[in-house]
Scaffold this motif. Structure first.
Motif, PDB file in Angstrom:
ATOM      1  N   HIS A  39       0.814  -1.214   0.000  1.00 11.62           N
ATOM      2  CA  HIS A  39       0.000   0.000   0.000  1.00 11.62           C
ATOM      3  C   HIS A  39       0.853   1.271   0.000  1.00 11.62           C
ATOM      4  CE1 HIS A  39      -3.705  -2.287   0.895  1.00 11.62           C
ATOM      5  NE2 HIS A  39      -2.861  -3.104   1.510  1.00 11.62           N
ATOM      6  N   CYS A  40       2.137   1.182  -0.361  1.00 11.22           N
ATOM      7  CA  CYS A  40       3.001   2.374  -0.366  1.00 11.22           C
ATOM      8  C   CYS A  40       2.559   3.327  -1.480  1.00 11.22           C
ATOM      9  CB  CYS A  40       4.470   1.990  -0.522  1.00 11.22           C
ATOM     10  SG  CYS A  40       4.984   1.519  -2.194  1.00 11.22           S
ATOM     11  N   THR A  41       2.918   4.575  -1.340  1.00  8.88           N
ATOM     12  CA  THR A  41       2.509   5.564  -2.338  1.00  8.88           C
ATOM     13  C   THR A  41       3.164   5.308  -3.690  1.00  8.88           C
ATOM     14  OG1 THR A  41       4.202   7.096  -1.508  1.00  8.88           O
ATOM     15  CG2 THR A  41       1.962   7.362  -0.635  1.00  8.88           C
ATOM     16  N   GLU A  42       4.353   4.706  -3.701  1.00  7.75           N
ATOM     17  CA  GLU A  42       5.009   4.355  -4.972  1.00  7.75           C
ATOM     18  C   GLU A  42       4.157   3.337  -5.734  1.00  7.75           C
ATOM     19  OE1 GLU A  42       8.285   3.848  -7.840  1.00  7.75           O
ATOM     20  OE2 GLU A  42       8.115   5.319  -6.248  1.00  7.75           O
ATOM     21  N   VAL A 125       0.872  -0.330   5.256  1.00 10.29           N
ATOM     22  CA  VAL A 125      -0.525   0.037   5.524  1.00 10.29           C
ATOM     23  C   VAL A 125      -0.644   1.436   6.138  1.00 10.29           C
ATOM     24  CG1 VAL A 125      -1.335  -2.340   5.657  1.00 10.29           C
ATOM     25  CG2 VAL A 125      -0.630  -1.166   7.745  1.00 10.29           C
ATOM     26  N   SER A 126       0.481   2.005   6.568  1.00 10.06           N
ATOM     27  CA  SER A 126       0.452   3.382   7.088  1.00 10.06           C
ATOM     28  C   SER A 126       0.064   4.379   5.996  1.00 10.06           C
ATOM     29  CB  SER A 126       1.806   3.763   7.692  1.00 10.06           C
ATOM     30  OG  SER A 126       2.824   3.694   6.710  1.00 10.06           O
ATOM     31  N   ALA A 130      -7.930   5.091   2.699  1.00 10.69           N
ATOM     32  CA  ALA A 130      -8.846   4.956   3.836  1.00 10.69           C
ATOM     33  C   ALA A 130      -9.971   3.960   3.565  1.00 10.69           C
ATOM     34  CB  ALA A 130      -9.422   6.326   4.202  1.00 10.69           C
ATOM     35  N   TYR A 131     -10.382   3.812   2.330  1.00 13.71           N
ATOM     36  CA  TYR A 131     -11.494   2.907   2.024  1.00 13.71           C
ATOM     37  C   TYR A 131     -11.087   1.434   1.951  1.00 13.71           C
ATOM     38  CZ  TYR A 131      -9.614   3.257  -2.721  1.00 13.71           C
ATOM     39  OH  TYR A 131      -8.781   3.249  -3.800  1.00 13.71           O
ATOM     40  N   VAL A 132      -9.793   1.139   1.967  1.00 13.09           N
ATOM     41  CA  VAL A 132      -9.334  -0.246   1.937  1.00 13.09           C
ATOM     42  C   VAL A 132      -9.434  -0.806   3.356  1.00 13.09           C
ATOM     43  CG1 VAL A 132      -7.362  -1.775   1.555  1.00 13.09           C
ATOM     44  CG2 VAL A 132      -7.787   0.134  -0.010  1.00 13.09           C
ATOM     45  N   VAL A 133     -10.157  -1.905   3.487  1.00 11.67           N
ATOM     46  CA  VAL A 133     -10.350  -2.543   4.786  1.00 11.67           C
ATOM     47  C   VAL A 133      -9.511  -3.825   4.819  1.00 11.67           C
ATOM     48  CG1 VAL A 133     -12.031  -3.586   6.348  1.00 11.67           C
ATOM     49  CG2 VAL A 133     -12.679  -1.610   4.960  1.00 11.67           C
ATOM     50  N   LEU A 139      -2.252 -10.473   8.106  1.00 11.92           N
ATOM     51  CA  LEU A 139      -0.997  -9.845   8.524  1.00 11.92           C
ATOM     52  C   LEU A 139      -0.930  -8.453   7.912  1.00 11.92           C
ATOM     53  CD1 LEU A 139       1.742 -12.604   7.978  1.00 11.92           C
ATOM     54  CD2 LEU A 139       0.847 -11.769  10.149  1.00 11.92           C
ATOM     55  N   ALA A 140      -0.559  -7.477   8.701  1.00  5.98           N
ATOM     56  CA  ALA A 140      -0.464  -6.106   8.198  1.00  5.98           C
ATOM     57  C   ALA A 140       0.673  -5.395   8.926  1.00  5.98           C
ATOM     58  CB  ALA A 140      -1.775  -5.365   8.422  1.00  5.98           C
ATOM     59  N   TYR A 141       1.510  -4.718   8.140  1.00  2.94           N
ATOM     60  CA  TYR A 141       2.671  -4.014   8.688  1.00  2.94           C
ATOM     61  C   TYR A 141       2.624  -2.550   8.266  1.00  2.94           C
ATOM     62  CZ  TYR A 141       4.264  -8.743   9.403  1.00  2.94           C
ATOM     63  OH  TYR A 141       4.349 -10.050   9.798  1.00  2.94           O
ATOM     64  N   PRO A 142       2.940  -1.649   9.184  1.00  9.04           N
ATOM     65  CA  PRO A 142       2.869  -0.223   8.864  1.00  9.04           C
ATOM     66  C   PRO A 142       3.797   0.189   7.733  1.00  9.04           C
ATOM     67  CG  PRO A 142       3.277  -0.545  11.222  1.00  9.04           C
ATOM     68  CD  PRO A 142       3.328  -1.885  10.560  1.00  9.04           C
ATOM     69  N   GLN A 143       4.972  -0.478   7.627  1.00  8.96           N
ATOM     70  CA  GLN A 143       5.945  -0.153   6.585  1.00  8.96           C
ATOM     71  C   GLN A 143       6.518  -1.434   5.998  1.00  8.96           C
ATOM     72  OE1 GLN A 143       8.506   2.559   8.765  1.00  8.96           O
ATOM     73  NE2 GLN A 143       7.276   4.291   8.089  1.00  8.96           N
ATOM     74  N   GLN A 144       7.745  -1.374   5.516  1.00  8.46           N
ATOM     75  CA  GLN A 144       8.416  -2.534   4.925  1.00  8.46           C
ATOM     76  C   GLN A 144       8.867  -3.473   6.043  1.00  8.46           C
ATOM     77  OE1 GLN A 144       8.820  -2.869   1.591  1.00  8.46           O
ATOM     78  NE2 GLN A 144       9.878  -4.810   1.713  1.00  8.46           N
ATOM     79  N   PRO A 145       8.379  -4.697   6.066  1.00  6.94           N
ATOM     80  CA  PRO A 145       8.704  -5.598   7.183  1.00  6.94           C
ATOM     81  C   PRO A 145       9.968  -6.420   6.959  1.00  6.94           C
ATOM     82  CG  PRO A 145       7.088  -6.623   5.796  1.00  6.94           C
ATOM     83  CD  PRO A 145       7.394  -5.274   5.189  1.00  6.94           C
ATOM     84  N   GLU A 146      11.090  -5.766   6.672  1.00  9.86           N
ATOM     85  CA  GLU A 146      12.319  -6.509   6.367  1.00  9.86           C
ATOM     86  C   GLU A 146      12.617  -7.562   7.428  1.00  9.86           C
ATOM     87  OE1 GLU A 146      13.922  -6.634   3.589  1.00  9.86           O
ATOM     88  OE2 GLU A 146      12.793  -4.998   2.720  1.00  9.86           O
ATOM     89  N   ASP A 147      12.427  -7.215   8.686  1.00 10.75           N
ATOM     90  CA  ASP A 147      12.708  -8.186   9.738  1.00 10.75           C
ATOM     91  C   ASP A 147      11.553  -9.164   9.938  1.00 10.75           C
ATOM     92  OD1 ASP A 147      11.114  -6.097  10.662  1.00 10.75           O
ATOM     93  OD2 ASP A 147      11.752  -6.363  12.730  1.00 10.75           O
ATOM     94  N   LYS A 148      10.393  -8.888   9.323  1.00 15.74           N
ATOM     95  CA  LYS A 148       9.232  -9.748   9.494  1.00 15.74           C
ATOM     96  C   LYS A 148       8.767 -10.370   8.180  1.00 15.74           C
ATOM     97  CE  LYS A 148       7.805  -6.939  13.331  1.00 15.74           C
ATOM     98  NZ  LYS A 148       7.107  -5.736  13.687  1.00 15.74           N
ATOM     99  N   ALA A 149       9.536 -10.203   7.128  1.00 21.26           N
ATOM    100  CA  ALA A 149       9.143 -10.754   5.824  1.00 21.26           C
ATOM    101  C   ALA A 149       8.958 -12.255   5.894  1.00 21.26           C
ATOM    102  CB  ALA A 149      10.173 -10.389   4.762  1.00 21.26           C
ATOM    103  N   GLU A 150       9.682 -12.910   6.773  1.00 22.62           N
ATOM    104  CA  GLU A 150       9.542 -14.359   6.936  1.00 22.62           C
ATOM    105  C   GLU A 150       8.147 -14.722   7.420  1.00 22.62           C
ATOM    106  OE1 GLU A 150      11.448 -16.852   5.831  1.00 22.62           O
ATOM    107  OE2 GLU A 150      12.593 -15.211   4.950  1.00 22.62           O
ATOM    108  N   ALA A 151       7.497 -13.849   8.197  1.00 23.98           N
ATOM    109  CA  ALA A 151       6.139 -14.134   8.671  1.00 23.98           C
ATOM    110  C   ALA A 151       5.167 -14.202   7.503  1.00 23.98           C
ATOM    111  CB  ALA A 151       5.694 -13.078   9.679  1.00 23.98           C
ATOM    112  N   ILE A 152       5.326 -13.308   6.525  1.00 25.95           N
ATOM    113  CA  ILE A 152       4.458 -13.334   5.342  1.00 25.95           C
ATOM    114  C   ILE A 152       4.735 -14.604   4.534  1.00 25.95           C
ATOM    115  CG2 ILE A 152       3.961 -12.218   3.126  1.00 25.95           C
ATOM    116  CD1 ILE A 152       4.295  -9.521   4.532  1.00 25.95           C
ATOM    117  N   LYS A 153       6.003 -14.958   4.359  1.00 26.71           N
ATOM    118  CA  LYS A 153       6.345 -16.181   3.625  1.00 26.71           C
ATOM    119  C   LYS A 153       5.801 -17.421   4.346  1.00 26.71           C
ATOM    120  CE  LYS A 153      10.591 -14.593   1.397  1.00 26.71           C
ATOM    121  NZ  LYS A 153      12.042 -14.798   1.350  1.00 26.71           N
ATOM    122  N   ALA A 154       5.930 -17.458   5.675  1.00 31.15           N
ATOM    123  CA  ALA A 154       5.439 -18.606   6.443  1.00 31.15           C
ATOM    124  C   ALA A 154       3.918 -18.722   6.335  1.00 31.15           C
ATOM    125  CB  ALA A 154       5.858 -18.484   7.906  1.00 31.15           C
ATOM    126  N   ARG A 155       3.233 -17.602   6.393  1.00 32.78           N
ATOM    127  CA  ARG A 155       1.772 -17.623   6.258  1.00 32.78           C
ATOM    128  C   ARG A 155       1.388 -18.110   4.854  1.00 32.78           C
ATOM    129  NH1 ARG A 155      -2.299 -15.646   9.355  1.00 32.78           N
ATOM    130  NH2 ARG A 155      -4.252 -15.130   8.328  1.00 32.78           N
TER     131      ARG A 155
END
Length: 168
Positions: A39-42, A125-126, A130-133, A139-155
């Motif tokens: 959901h980043c602006t880029e 998600v930061s 606003a209309y995206v629920v 799983l939702a992360y405010p920014q880039q989850p470099e240290d948590k990317a494994e959680a997305i892969k595991a899920r």
């Protein structure tokens, strides 16, 4: 977030896709490592939409036919990012990082079949619209989850396994 795992039934490999005009085509011969929404602006800007859809794959499993043009930019972290697109119709096919050549994200909207896709997580998600629920079970992360990317892969792996179990 709950532990609810939504099953994903992976279509037969290779997964195929391409641009709008057909001059760039690709085949993915290996199981994707993850599917998530950014959901980043880029991503909002280059998709002209609320988010980008990224299918993380091993670049060694991808075969591309046709020529692509590449643009580069420097991310907020200072990394050089590349976006590869069809020079004829302008559709972005993939993005990658100079600093991590083992990481390739196919823009999942370019797949021939997108009906099976269910995101394993959401990043940046930061800056989401606003209309995206986003559900409580996602799983939702405010920014880039470099240290948590494994959680997305595991899920994602758990979602694929649930899909295999469901069809057995």
């Amino acid at each position: 977030m709950s532990d609810t795992i939504r099953p994903v039934t992976l279509p037969d490999l290779p997964l195929t896709g391409g641009c709008s005009c057909g001059k760039v085509r690709y085949a993915i011969g290996g199981v994707p490592q993850a599917f998530y929404l950014c959901h980043c602006t880029e991503c909002q800007r280059h998709t002209s939409s609320a988010f980008g859809m990224s299918l993380r794959v091993d670049p060694a499993t991808v075969t591309v036919t046709g020529e692509m043009k590449t643009i580069s930019r420097t991310s907020d972290s200072g990394a050089t990012r590349y976006g590869d697109f069809c020079p004829e119709c302008g559709v972005r096919i993939q993005h990658r990082s100079k600093d991590d050549p083992g990481r390739l994200n196919i823009k999942a909207g370019t797949l021939d079949d997108t009906a099976w896709l269910i995101p394993a997580g959401h990043i940046w998600v930061s800056s989401k619209q606003a209309y995206v629920v986003i559900g409580e079970d996602e799983l939702a992360y405010p920014q880039q989850p470099e240290d948590k990317a494994e959680a997305i892969k595991a899920r994602w792996r758990a979602m694929l396994e649930a899909g295999r179990t469901q069809t057995s």
